[in-house]
Design a protein around this motif. Structure first.
Motif, short mmCIF file in Angstrom:
data_model
loop_
_atom_site.label_atom_id
_atom_site.label_comp_id
_atom_site.label_asym_id
_atom_site.label_seq_id
_atom_site.Cartn_x
_atom_site.Cartn_y
_atom_site.Cartn_z
N GLN A 38 56.46 68.41 33.16
CA GLN A 38 58.12 68.84 33.37
C GLN A 38 58.99 68.30 32.85
OE1 GLN A 38 56.68 67.33 37.75
NE2 GLN A 38 56.75 69.39 38.61
N PRO A 39 59.05 66.95 32.54
CA PRO A 39 60.24 66.55 32.11
C PRO A 39 60.89 67.32 30.82
CG PRO A 39 58.61 64.98 32.48
CD PRO A 39 58.13 65.77 32.09
N THR A 40 59.54 67.77 29.97
CA THR A 40 59.75 68.80 28.50
C THR A 40 60.48 69.97 28.84
OG1 THR A 40 57.54 67.71 27.93
CG2 THR A 40 58.65 69.71 26.92
N LEU A 41 60.27 70.61 30.28
CA LEU A 41 60.43 71.92 30.23
C LEU A 41 61.84 71.59 31.03
CD1 LEU A 41 57.39 73.78 32.85
CD2 LEU A 41 58.94 74.27 30.22
N LEU A 42 62.25 70.64 32.21
CA LEU A 42 63.32 69.78 32.00
C LEU A 42 64.85 69.78 31.09
CD1 LEU A 42 65.57 69.44 34.07
CD2 LEU A 42 64.71 67.07 33.89
N LEU A 43 64.42 68.78 30.09
CA LEU A 43 64.51 69.12 28.48
C LEU A 43 64.92 70.36 28.29
CD1 LEU A 43 66.32 66.69 27.03
CD2 LEU A 43 63.87 67.12 25.91
N ALA A 44 64.65 70.79 28.04
CA ALA A 44 65.02 72.12 27.79
C ALA A 44 65.89 73.10 27.99
CB ALA A 44 63.35 73.51 27.33
N THR A 45 65.39 73.47 29.36
CA THR A 45 66.41 74.06 30.46
C THR A 45 67.46 73.17 30.24
OG1 THR A 45 65.03 73.92 31.98
CG2 THR A 45 66.83 74.97 33.09
N LEU A 46 68.04 71.89 30.14
CA LEU A 46 69.40 71.01 30.30
C LEU A 46 69.67 71.43 28.76
CD1 LEU A 46 68.86 68.00 31.52
CD2 LEU A 46 69.76 69.90 32.61
N VAL A 47 69.33 71.83 27.28
CA VAL A 47 69.58 72.43 26.76
C VAL A 47 70.45 73.85 26.46
CG1 VAL A 47 68.87 71.70 24.00
CG2 VAL A 47 68.42 70.09 25.38
N SER A 48 69.12 74.40 26.97
CA SER A 48 69.99 75.87 26.26
C SER A 48 70.74 75.94 27.35
CB SER A 48 68.55 76.67 27.36
OG SER A 48 68.46 76.21 28.68
N LEU A 49 71.15 75.41 29.01
CA LEU A 49 71.94 75.24 29.88
C LEU A 49 73.17 75.01 28.77
CD1 LEU A 49 70.64 74.63 33.69
CD2 LEU A 49 71.60 77.11 32.42
N ALA A 50 72.92 74.10 28.58
CA ALA A 50 74.55 73.58 27.96
C ALA A 50 74.75 74.80 26.21
CB ALA A 50 74.09 71.67 27.05
N SER A 51 74.04 75.00 25.44
CA SER A 51 73.96 76.03 24.36
C SER A 51 75.16 77.22 25.08
CB SER A 51 72.63 76.26 24.33
OG SER A 51 73.24 76.97 23.32
N VAL A 52 74.20 77.17 26.08
CA VAL A 52 74.87 78.86 26.44
C VAL A 52 76.57 78.06 27.16
CG1 VAL A 52 75.34 79.90 28.90
CG2 VAL A 52 73.14 79.88 27.91
N PHE A 53 77.02 77.21 27.92
CA PHE A 53 78.22 76.49 28.54
C PHE A 53 79.00 76.21 27.46
CE2 PHE A 53 81.21 73.06 28.83
CZ PHE A 53 81.36 73.25 30.46
N LEU A 54 79.15 75.71 26.21
CA LEU A 54 79.83 76.07 24.91
C LEU A 54 80.04 77.40 23.57
CD1 LEU A 54 77.88 72.97 23.18
CD2 LEU A 54 79.76 72.55 24.04
N CYS A 55 79.31 77.76 24.21
CA CYS A 55 79.49 79.45 23.32
C CYS A 55 80.58 80.14 24.40
CB CYS A 55 77.97 80.61 24.06
SG CYS A 55 78.46 81.80 23.23
#
Length: 73
Positions: A38-55
């Motif tokens: 669960q924390p690993t998936l949460l971290l992966a989700t946050l990183v991917s959302l940050a990537s989309v936001f920065l793009c």
């Protein structure tokens, strides 16, 4: 064989590539070992959302520059 410091001095781009790729894998492995899925998936989700936001932010800023340059001409 090159020592690690000699390798980093001789091949700075390759060293940066290795550092960036290995640090992400180590962070995810550490998170999985200490917290589970669960924390690993949460971290992966946050990183991917940050990537989309920065793009999207980058696209917005570049579009604003293009629009303001067109208006100035």
């Amino acid at each position: 064989m090159l020592s690690p410091s000699a390798f980093f001095q001789r091949y700075p781009q390759e060293a940066l590539f290795l550092q960036q790729n290995l640090s992400a894998q180590l962070a995810m492995g550490y998170m999985y070992d200490h917290g589970g899925v669960q924390p690993t998936l949460l971290l992966a989700t946050l990183v991917s959302l940050a990537s989309v936001f920065l793009c999207l932010l980058h696209a917005y800023v570049q579009r604003e520059k293009r629009v303001s340059a067109t208006k100035a001409s």
